[in-house]
Design an enzyme around this catalytic site. Structure first.
Site, PDB file in Angstrom:
ATOM      1  N   VAL A   1      52.153  93.298   5.114  1.00 16.64           N
ATOM      2  CA  VAL A   1      51.143  92.260   5.324  1.00 16.64           C
ATOM      3  C   VAL A   1      51.535  91.324   6.466  1.00 16.64           C
ATOM      4  CG1 VAL A   1      49.753  90.486   4.216  1.00 16.64           C
ATOM      5  CG2 VAL A   1      50.715  92.339   2.844  1.00 16.64           C
ATOM      6  N   SER A   2      50.681  91.247   7.475  1.00 19.01           N
ATOM      7  CA  SER A   2      50.947  90.451   8.671  1.00 19.01           C
ATOM      8  C   SER A   2      50.008  89.251   8.736  1.00 19.01           C
ATOM      9  CB  SER A   2      50.732  91.337   9.901  1.00 19.01           C
ATOM     10  OG  SER A   2      50.668  90.535  11.069  1.00 19.01           O
ATOM     11  N   PRO A   3      50.473  88.139   9.333  1.00 20.83           N
ATOM     12  CA  PRO A   3      49.583  86.994   9.564  1.00 20.83           C
ATOM     13  C   PRO A   3      48.809  87.120  10.877  1.00 20.83           C
ATOM     14  CG  PRO A   3      51.792  86.431  10.264  1.00 20.83           C
ATOM     15  CD  PRO A   3      51.857  87.856   9.767  1.00 20.83           C
TER      16      PRO A   3
END
Ligand code: ZN
Length: 710
Positions: free
Chosen positions: A282-284
Site C-alpha cells: 500500500v502506497s501513499p
C-alpha cells in the site's frame, strides 16, 4: 452509588456521556506517554529505501515514541508503543526492556510478552538499528546512536504511561479514509481468488480502526490510537531530512488540535498515534507512477521507464513530496478526528496477552482443510530466509539501487567486507522457496553474524472484544485480511467474544520483511520476493496466531515458545566514520548569521536564515531543539517560542562546506502558517561544536535579526 450519580451529573455537564464501564467500580487503567527518539540527523543512512546516497542532512520533524499502557487491575497489563521509526526491532525491544527492568518504578512489569513496539514505517528515519546484516549494508553497519535513541524513547514513553495510568474508559470507532492509499502491486493482488476479492470493495483497506481513551472521572480525552494501511513513503528517496512522513504529520496535527493552545510541540500531555497495519503493498503516492526523467507514466506491467526500473517512481497527490506528506497526513488526521469525536462503542472487559517465539526457518504445520495452498491437511514447512530477484528492483515508492548482482564494482565498504560470505542455496532450499528465484540466500548465512531473522515473535493483546495481533512483518492487504478474519473466527469459536474487532499491528517487535499471500507469492513482485520464509509464511503466521487465541481461551499461560533470540552488540560492525572535530574559520564565530531572514514575510511564505554551524551529530539534543521560531511580545518584552524543530513547518538543513576543514552551515526554514499571528519574529539556532584539539564539546547559539509577519 451517590458518587456515581454525582459523576454522571458532572459528566453530562461537560458533555461526556458515561457508559456502563464508567459507572462500574472496577475500571481498566490507561496511561499514555510520549518521548523524543530522534537520533543523529546527519551523515547516517535512512531506513527503508536502501539507497546508499540517502544520508541525513538535517531535520524536518522529530521522531517520537508514543506509548499506551492498558491494565486490568490485579490482572494483566500491556504496553502498545507506536514509534516514528522504520519498524520495530528485536534489538530495540531488548534494550528497552533492559531499561524498563533496571528502573525501580517499572521493574518486573514488562517483558517480551506484553511490550509491543510497532513502527509507523517512515522511510525518513535513520537506519542501522536492526541486528541483521542485510539491513546494515547501506547504513555501513550497526548504528549504536540510532539504536540507543530509539530504545531510550520507548523506555521513557512507556515509563511515563505506566506512571500516569489511572481509571479510564475506552471506546472504539471505525470508518473509511478515502483517497489516501493505492495498491502498488495490483497485478499480484489480482491473483487472489475472485470469490475472496469480491468480499472487498477495494484492493487496499480503506478502513481506519480507532481507540479513544478518556479519563473515567472527568471524561477528558487522554489519548487516541488508530490503525490505517499506508506506507511512510510520501517523502521519496531524495529526501535527506529526518521526518515522520505522513503518519508523523497526522500525529502532530491531532496532538496540536487536542492539547491546549500554545503548547510547545513535544510537551503536550495528549498522545495521538497513527499506527501501521497491513501496508505491505500500500502506497501513499496515489497519482500513480511516473518516470523521473521524462515525467511520463511508467510502463504499467513492469514499473519501468525505457526498460530501466530506477527512474520509475510513485507520485502525488501534492505539488512536491512534502506537500504530499502533508495532504496524506491531513486526510488521516481529519478522519481520525471525526471518528474520535463520535466514538461510542465501549471497549471493556478482560485484558489479556499471549506471546510466542517460533523458528520460521523450518516451521512445519498442517494446512487447514480446503486450503487454497493445496490443502488436504498435509504438513508444509516454512524455509530459511531468502530474497527473490524482485527484491533488488525495489518498488515504485523507491526503486532499488542495491546493485547486489554487481557486488564486485560497488564502492560500499560494508558490502565489500561481507559480499563473499553469501551462500549458495541448497536443492532443498530452492524447492522450499519455489517459485522464488533466489537472489540472496540470507537465512543460511551467519557470518560475520546472521543476515536475516529466523526465530520470529507473534503477540496477541485483548481488551474485552478488541484484539490486537502484532506481527513482525509487512503484511500485504489480502494477507492482513486473511489473518484478521481467521483470528476473529478462532476468537468466536473459542468463546472469547461473540463479535470481536481484530486489528493487525504491523512491523512489530522485529523485522521479518514482508508477508504476501500464497497466490501473490507466485507472481514474485517486490512483496512476494521479500516474503523471506517461503510460500506458506502467511499460513504459518495464522496457524500460530490461532494457537495464541486458543491458549487465551483455555487459560494456558504462557504459550509454548522458544527462548528469545540473543543479540550480541559487541559483534556488530560499524563502519560509519566518527566525527572528530569542527572548525569555523579565523575571525568567524559559531552561530554567526551569514544570511539574514528577509525583513517582511507573508503568511504561507517561507522565511529562511543561514548560520555558521557544526555537525549536529555532536549532540542529538534529545527532548530539545536545533532551532526556535520566536515572536516578540511587546507587553512583557520577551521572545516567546512559537515553533521548534519538532514542527512540520520548520526545516533544519545542515551543509558541510569542506570535508577537510569540517566547517559547515545550518539553514533554517519556516513556512509561516496561515494562522500565524502578525508581528515581529526571529529565528534562533542551537548546536554544539567539537574542538579541533581535545575534542571538547561546546554549545553555541545564533540569533537572527527580527523580521515581520505581515
Ligand atoms: Zn515497506
Amino acid at each position: 452509588m451517590i458518587r456515581c450519580v454525582v459523576l454522571v451529573a458532572a459528566a453530562v455537564l461537560v458533555g461526556f456521556v458515561p457508559n456502563a464501564a464508567a459507572s462500574s467500580e472496577k475500571h481498566i487503567l490507561v496511561g499514555v506517554g510520549s518521548a523524543d527518539g530522534t537520533p543523529e540527523v546527519a551523515q547516517v543512512n535512512f531506513m527503508g529505501y536502501a539507497v546508499l546516497a540517502q544520508v541525513g542532512e538535517g531535520l524536518h520533524q522529530r521522531l517520537r515514541a508514543r506509548a499506551f499502557v492498558v491494565e486490568e487491575p490485579s490482572s494483566k497489563i500491556f504496553a502498545f508503543v507506536s514509534v516514528d521509526f522504520g519498524m520495530g526491532a528485536h534489538t530495540v525491544t531488548t534494550r528497552a526492556l533492559e531499561l524498563l527492568n533496571t528502573d525501580a518504578k517499572t521493574k518486573g512489569v514488562f517483558d517480551y510478552t506484553n511490550l509491543c513496539i510497532s513502527g509507523t514505517h517512515t522511510h525518513s528515519s535513520p537506519a542501522g538499528f536492526l541486528g541483521k546484516v542485510l539491513f546494515q549494508i547501506t547504513s555501513l553497519g550497526f548504528q549504536r546512536t540510532s539504536y540507543e535513541a530509539y530504545a531510550q524513547a520507548v523506555y521513557k514513553a512507556v515509563a511515563e504511561a505506566y506512571a500516569t495510568r489511572s481509571a479510564a474508559t475506552i471506546s472504539s470507532n471505525r470508518g473509511l479514509v478515502e483517497d489516501a492509499n493505492i495498491n502498488r502491486s495490483p497485478t499480484a493482488y489480482l491473483l487472489n481468488p475472485a470469490a475472496e476479492r469480491a468480499k472487498y470493495p477495494n484492493n487496499t483497506d480503506k478502513e481506519m480502526v480507532l481507540l479513544k481513551f478518556q479519563d473515567a472521572t472527568t471524561g477528558a480525552g487522554i489519548g487516541m490510537l488508530n490503525w490505517y494501511s499506508v506506507h511512510g513513503t510520501s517523502l521519496n528517496n531524495t529526501n535527506k531530512l529526518v521526518s515522520g512522513d505522513n503518519k508523523g504529520y497526522a500525529s502532530y496535527l491531532f496532538e496540536q488540535a487536542v492539547n491546549p493552545a500554545g503548547t510547545v510541540t513535544g510537551e503536550g500531555k495528549f498522545v495521538a498515534a497513527f499506527a501501521a497495519t497491513n501496508l505491505g503493498d500500500v502506497s501513499p503516492n496515489i497519482n500513480g507512477t511516473f518516470c523521473m526523467d521524462t515525467g511520463l507514466p511508467c510502463d504499467n506491467l513492469h514499473s519501468t521507464c525505457n526498460g530501466r526500473n530506477e527512474m520509475c517512481t510513485g507520485r502525488g497527490p501534492g505539488k512536491d513530496m512534502f506537500d504530499s506528506a502533508r495532504i496524506i497526513g491531513t486526510r488521516q488526521y481529519k478522519r481520525a478526528m471525526e471518528l474520535y469525536t463520535q466514538a461510542a462503542t465501549v471497549v471493556d472487559g478482560t485484558v489479556d496477552t499471549r506471546h510466542t517465539f517460533v523458528d520460521f526457518s523450518k516451521f512445519s504445520f498442517p494446512l487447514p482443510m480446503n486450503s487454497r495452498e493445496g490443502g488436504t491437511n498435509g504438513n508444509v514447512t516454512t524455509c530459511p530466509g531468502a530474497m527473490g530477484y524482485a527484491f533488488a528492483a525495489g518498488t515504485t515508492d523507491g526503486p532499488g539501487m542495491f546493485n547486489f548482482v554487481q557486488a564486485t564494482n560497488t564502492t560500499n565498504p560494508f558490502w565489500n567486507a561481507v559480499s563473499d560470505l553469501l551462500s549458495k542455496p541448497t536443492k532443498e532450499q530452492i524447492a522450499c522457496q519455489h517459485p522464488k528465484p533466489i537472489l540472496l540466500n540470507i537465512g543460511e548465512v551467519t557470518k560475520p553474524y546472521d543476515w536475516a531473522e529466523s526465530v520470529v515473535p507473534l503477540q496477541l493483546f485483548r481488551i474485552g472484544d478488541f484484539f490486537i495481533i502484532a506481527v513482525p512483518s509487512e503484511f500485504t492487504t489480502m494477507a492482513g485480511r486473511r489473518m484478521r478474519e481467521r483470528v476473529a473466527d478462532a476468537v468466536i469459536k473459542a468463546g472469547l467474544s461473540k463479535k470481536p474487532t481484530v486489528v493487525l499491528a504491523g512491523l512489530s517487535n522485529m523485522y521479518g520483511d514482508y508477508t504476501a499471500t500464497f497466490e501473490e507469492y507466485q507472481e514474485q513482485r517486490y512483496e512476494g520476493a521479500s516474503t523471506i520464509f517461503g510460500p506458506h509464511e502467511l499460513e504459518a503466521f495464522i496457524f500460530n496466531a490461532v494457537r495464541l487465541v486458543n491458549d487465551m481461551a483455555s487459560g494456558k499461560n504462557p504459550s509454548d515458545t522458544l527462548p528469545a533470540p540473543g543479540f550480541d552488540i559487541k559483534k556488530m560492525i560499524d563502519l560509519l566514520p566518527k566525527w572528530d572535530y569542527d572548525t569555523v574559520g579565523i575571525g568567524k564565530h559559531y552561530g554567526d548569521v551569514t544570511v539574514q531572514p528577509q525583513g517582511t514575510v507573508k503568511r504561507g511564505q517561507i522565511v529562511e536564515a543561514t548560520f555558521r554551524s557544526a555537525n549536529p551529530r555532536n549532540n542529538i539534543r534529545t527532548g530539545g531543539t536545533f532551532l526556535t521560531i520566536e515572536k516578540f511580545d511587546a507587553s512583557s518584552g520577551k521572545w516567546n517560542v512559537v515553533a521548534n524543530d519538532g514542527d512540520f513547518d520548520t526545516k533544519f538543513q545542515w551543509k558541510l562546506e569542506s570535508k577537510i576543514l569540517h566547517n559547515s552551515f545550518a539553514t533554517i526554514q519556516w513556512e509561516v502558517p496561515l494562522g500565524a499571528a502578525l508581528g515581529e519574529y526571529r529565528i534562533q539556532h542551537f548546536n554544539t561544536h567539537k574542538e579541533l584539539l581535545g575534542g571538547k564539546l561546546v554549545d553555541f547559539t545564533g540569533t537572527t535579526n527580527s523580521f515581520r509577519v505581515v
